[in-house]
Structures are given as structure tokens and as C-alpha cells.
Design a protein around this motif. Sequence first.
Motif, PDB file in Angstrom:
ATOM      1  N   LEU A   1       0.691  -0.861  -0.070  1.00 36.21           N
ATOM      2  CA  LEU A   1       0.261  -0.203  -0.224  1.00 36.21           C
ATOM      3  C   LEU A   1       0.692   1.264  -0.150  1.00 36.21           C
ATOM      4  CD1 LEU A   1      -3.641   1.572   0.463  1.00 36.21           C
ATOM      5  CD2 LEU A   1      -2.660   1.255   2.242  1.00 36.21           C
ATOM      6  N   LYS A   2       0.988   1.697  -0.814  1.00 33.80           N
ATOM      7  CA  LYS A   2       1.462   3.426  -1.135  1.00 33.80           C
ATOM      8  C   LYS A   2       0.795   5.081  -1.234  1.00 33.80           C
ATOM      9  CE  LYS A   2       5.354   2.285  -3.129  1.00 33.80           C
ATOM     10  NZ  LYS A   2       7.048   2.441  -2.416  1.00 33.80           N
TER      11      LYS A   2
ATOM     12  N   PRO B   1       4.435  -0.379   5.581  1.00 37.59           N
ATOM     13  CA  PRO B   1       5.308  -0.070   5.924  1.00 37.59           C
ATOM     14  C   PRO B   1       5.748   0.862   4.747  1.00 37.59           C
ATOM     15  CG  PRO B   1       5.627  -2.263   5.693  1.00 37.59           C
ATOM     16  CD  PRO B   1       4.199  -1.857   5.805  1.00 37.59           C
ATOM     17  N   CYS B   2       4.988   0.470   3.699  1.00 35.15           N
ATOM     18  CA  CYS B   2       5.383   1.409   1.949  1.00 35.15           C
ATOM     19  C   CYS B   2       4.761   2.636   2.088  1.00 35.15           C
ATOM     20  CB  CYS B   2       5.419  -0.001   1.104  1.00 35.15           C
ATOM     21  SG  CYS B   2       6.415  -1.477   1.360  1.00 35.15           S
ATOM     22  N   LEU B   3       4.022   3.259   2.833  1.00 37.15           N
ATOM     23  CA  LEU B   3       3.042   3.612   3.151  1.00 37.15           C
ATOM     24  C   LEU B   3       3.518   5.102   2.550  1.00 37.15           C
ATOM     25  CD1 LEU B   3       0.134   5.555   2.385  1.00 37.15           C
ATOM     26  CD2 LEU B   3       0.037   4.648   5.088  1.00 37.15           C
TER      27      LEU B   3
ATOM     28  N   LEU C   1       8.429   7.934  12.006  1.00 33.65           N
ATOM     29  CA  LEU C   1       8.284   6.649  12.203  1.00 33.65           C
ATOM     30  C   LEU C   1       8.774   6.134  10.903  1.00 33.65           C
ATOM     31  CD1 LEU C   1       4.933   4.871  13.797  1.00 33.65           C
ATOM     32  CD2 LEU C   1       7.272   5.128  14.594  1.00 33.65           C
ATOM     33  N   SER C   2       9.118   6.969   9.065  1.00 31.88           N
ATOM     34  CA  SER C   2       9.617   6.358   8.693  1.00 31.88           C
ATOM     35  C   SER C   2      10.862   6.730   8.335  1.00 31.88           C
ATOM     36  CB  SER C   2       9.360   6.536   7.156  1.00 31.88           C
ATOM     37  OG  SER C   2       7.369   6.176   7.230  1.00 31.88           O
ATOM     38  N   ALA C   3      11.063   7.829   9.132  1.00 31.49           N
ATOM     39  CA  ALA C   3      12.751   8.578   9.002  1.00 31.49           C
ATOM     40  C   ALA C   3      13.116   7.632  10.021  1.00 31.49           C
ATOM     41  CB  ALA C   3      12.818   9.871   9.671  1.00 31.49           C
TER      42      ALA C   3
ATOM     43  N   GLY D   1      18.031   1.668   8.827  1.00 36.35           N
ATOM     44  CA  GLY D   1      18.562   0.759   6.963  1.00 36.35           C
ATOM     45  C   GLY D   1      17.212   0.101   6.912  1.00 36.35           C
ATOM     46  N   GLU D   2      16.143  -0.223   7.426  1.00 36.64           N
ATOM     47  CA  GLU D   2      15.360  -1.249   6.709  1.00 36.64           C
ATOM     48  C   GLU D   2      14.734  -0.216   5.661  1.00 36.64           C
ATOM     49  OE1 GLU D   2      12.579  -0.694  10.802  1.00 36.64           O
ATOM     50  OE2 GLU D   2      13.254  -2.047  11.107  1.00 36.64           O
ATOM     51  N   VAL D   3      13.889  -1.300   4.726  1.00 37.85           N
ATOM     52  CA  VAL D   3      13.909  -0.271   4.046  1.00 37.85           C
ATOM     53  C   VAL D   3      12.038   0.066   3.234  1.00 37.85           C
ATOM     54  CG1 VAL D   3      12.599  -1.676   1.288  1.00 37.85           C
ATOM     55  CG2 VAL D   3      14.748  -2.587   2.127  1.00 37.85           C
TER      56      VAL D   3
END
Length: 558
Positions: free
Chosen positions: A489-490, A519-521, A546-548, A554-556
Motif C-alpha cells: 500500500l502506497k 511500512p511502504c505507505l 517513524l519512517s525516518a 536501514g529498513e526498507v
Amino acid sequence: MALSFRRAIAASGNSTTNPCPRLYEDIFTSVFDQFDTTRPIDRVSCAQCALVCRVWAEPASKTLWRSLWGSLLPLYAILLPVPDAVRRWHIGSFHGSQGPLSYIEYIHKVLDERPFDDSAIWTSFLRCASRIRHILDWDPGFDLRVLRVLCDRNEGKTILPSLQSLSWADDPGCRSDEALPLLAPPSLRHMIYRIDPVTPIGFVGTTLTNVLSKAPYLSSLTILVDERLSQRLSLLPFLSHFQQLRRLALSGWQVTPSSFTDFSSSLTLEHLDCHLEGSEEHQNIEPSLEVPNLVLLKLTGARGAMQGFLHCLRAPRVRELDLTVWEPDPEHGHADLCGQIAGAQLSRSLQRLILRFRGPLDNAAAQGHLSDSSQTSLADIVRPLLSLKSLRHFTLHYLWKDTALTDATMTLMAEAWPGIEELMLSMRETAPARSPRPTPLSLSKLSQLCPNLRVLSIPIDLEHADAGACTPAPNDCETTPGRSRPHPLKKLDILGQRCLTTPEAELMRFAQFLHRLFPCLVPRSPVAYALMVDRWEIVWDEFRSLSAMASERGEVDG
């Protein structure tokens, strides 16, 4: 500007051979294609590029003459320099009657001086005219005389042999029925025709019949009818003569299935866009309208007319269906229409479905529906559509009375459409006590049951949701069987404002919940100069943080 055009033509005319390899010419062409030559400033810049050197002259000249907007004035400038008053009027910075009057005088001067009798000028004129591919928003009102003379000079042939697309509008007093055939070559493939409210029906038929004789292989036709047109226009018989149409759009033109009787392009038609009327009586007859290659169908009209049209349609390859439904009394009609869609032949191949349910919201009856204490369940409306197993994109705009959308309904859709990629549900926002909305539990179900979901737009209720629903759970990617990658999900649009009374700490936990599920949102961009504080922004601020942090570890994320 006319002088720049003349020099550009001279430069391109002297370049008989290209000293540059074909690869370099293609690169230059791609660069010059970035110019929007319908804009005067870009036309001037492109003409100046053609004067730089012989290597640039040819690709820049092709781009310069690829498209014209509004009139053929730049082409006439090769024959005779354009006065400043005419040029200012053409680019839109000159107002008043002096502009059109000076244009007419300029045309008279071209005809009187006959510069096209000079063989060198005439050769340059034809070379540039042969490069024109598109004419946008052309007004043929004052060009008829000069076009006649130029076509006569060209042995009766059109001066635009490579024209591919043409759009124009009828104007009181102009004779587009005569002017258009003078321009239309066999290469014409796309045409847009705007009909003025005072245009006689016979005039429209004559215009397009004349064009058909010059461009028999037209593949895309759009006819725009002004809403003020007092007389309803039936589909004219001339359409039966077009044999290669692939796209047909009749905006504002009210048609019935019988209008397509003996429609010669029914075997080639791929896209159809029209407004329906009078199709109700076809609901009880056998399917009779065969369009075997139809891929996209876009309809506007009353619900009964739409059901009749879908019933008589035989189109086994439709992949996209876009319906705008006007319904004065939607008590049971909306579910009936969804049932008609599910039972139609096109349901087997349908991948994208867009439904817009509208009505006369400004009259007393509609206001009565909106103020009614009764409630419509979205599950009852969409239940027939759950049989569409190949559906990949579903959009629903429902603006009528209170509509209940619950977690159970979201689960039904997720289970019925496991391959869904886009899901958008928009409804009228009313009193929260009378219109249930999904809670974060629906997001958990969607992440588990719809592994290909990439775009989601639904209302979310955090004001009446159980607090435990927003508590971050273990990463859904780890607990879902068979899931070897993060959920794709983007885009997520949260509709409504069911978070006004939600504590800030609960909003932060909801952001953590979202980040674990998706996590890809890509978080929504901050809204500048908002008139009111958007409390959903608290969620997105925390999500961005959280994304930063995930990126630093190093998480994708996507």
C-alpha cells in the motif's frame, strides 16, 4: 516572430543532408519536443533554436510546426509578415473589435498580393504545412476565403496532408461545413467538434458528412453539445458511415440503444462515452447491441435508462465501466443497478468500476432524503458486485442519505476481491450516531486479505472505535501466512473528520499501527494555509517520524 519563422525555414531548407548521426538527431528531437508550441513564448524559443546551426534546424523546425493553437496565423506568416495588431490579438493580449477587424484586413491583403504565386515562398509554405500534426481550438470564422484560394493553388488538395488531430468550435456566422473539408486529409485520425447552441442540426450533419468524405478512416470522434441547446439532438445518421471509429464521445448528446442501429464502427469501437435517455423500455428485450471489442464504457444518465442500455449491450471485453447515475428516488434503484452490472455480459471481464450516485440535491425531495432518519446500508448496495471476481479497481461516490459503512462490510469486500488494487469509498458525512464508519480493524482485514492493495481511500472512525483497535500489534507482515514482503500500500486517504475528540496519544498509537501494517505507505504532504486544524496531520507527522527512523536503521520502506 514572423522574421524568426522565415529564417528558421531558410535554415532548414539549406540543410539537405544531416551531418549528424541518426542517434544525435533523435536526441535533439527529444529535447525540442519539450517545447509546448501552442504557447507563443515557446514558439519563439523553438524558432530561435532552429537558427543556431544546421544540425538543430531540422528537428527544431519539425517541433515548431507540430502543433498550432487557435488559428493558422503562424502558417500565414510565411506568406506575408503579420502586423503587430494582429499578432497581439492572436496571443490574447489584445482586446476589442480592432483585433478581428485587423485580422480580416490581413487576410484580404494576403489574397490581394498573392505572395503564394512566388514559387520559393509557396515551397516553404507547403513544407511547413506538411509538418503540422495537430490544430487545437481552431476558429474557422475568418479563414474560409483564404483556404479556398490556397487549396485551389494546391490543385484542389488540402494544404495540411499530415494533419492527425483537429478540434474546432462552431461560431455563429462561420461556415465550418465548408472550411473543414478544405483541411481534412486522409491522415486525420482524431477530431473534436464543439456545437454552438444556435447551430442547426442539419448544419452539423452536413459538416461531418463533408469531413467524412475527406477523412474516411477517422478513429476518434468527440462531439460536445452545449447544454443551452434548446432542441435535443438525436444521433445523426452520418455516424453509420464511419467505419473505423475506435473512440466515440458524445458529451451532452442524449442517445438511446436504437441510435446505434446499423452502426458501422460497432466492430472496431473500443471506447464509448455518452449520455443516455429513453432506454428503460429495453430492459425486457433480448440483447441486440453488439460491440465485441469495447474496452471502456462511460455513461451518464438516469438509472432506468442505464439499466436498459446495459441489458441490451453485448460487450464481452469491457475492462473499465464508469457510470454517473442520476436518480430522483434511490430507495431500491441503486442496488438494482448494481445487480444489472453483475448480471451483464461485461461482468466477466470487468476490472475497473467507477460508480457516482447523484441526484437533484437542491430540491425539496432530495433534502427530505438527506434529513430522513432512515439509513441505507452500503452492504445492500454493493452486495451484487461481490461476484465480480476479476475486479481490480473500485470507486464509489454515494452522496445521498445516511449510509452505513461498517467493518463487516469492509470484510465482505476484502474477501470477495482479494486481487483488488485500488479501493475508494466516498459518502456524505452526517451525524456520527446515524452513520457508522469503519474502524482501524478494517485496515487489519484489508492488509491480510488484499495483498495487492496499493491505493485506499475510505473514512475511518477513531471517535467511536474501541481503544484496543488502535493498539499496535506485531508486524502484520510477519503474522500473515505466505507474506514474504511488506504490504505494498502506497497511498492512503482518510476521509471525514472522525477524530476531533480523539486524544492525541490515541492518534499517535494509530500512526504506529499504520506503520506496522503498511511500512511502504507514503505519508500525505502537509497542507499549507489550512482554514482549520486537521487532526489527521498528527497521525501523519508521527508516521513521517517513524519512517525516518526506519530509514536510519536501514529498513526498507518502499
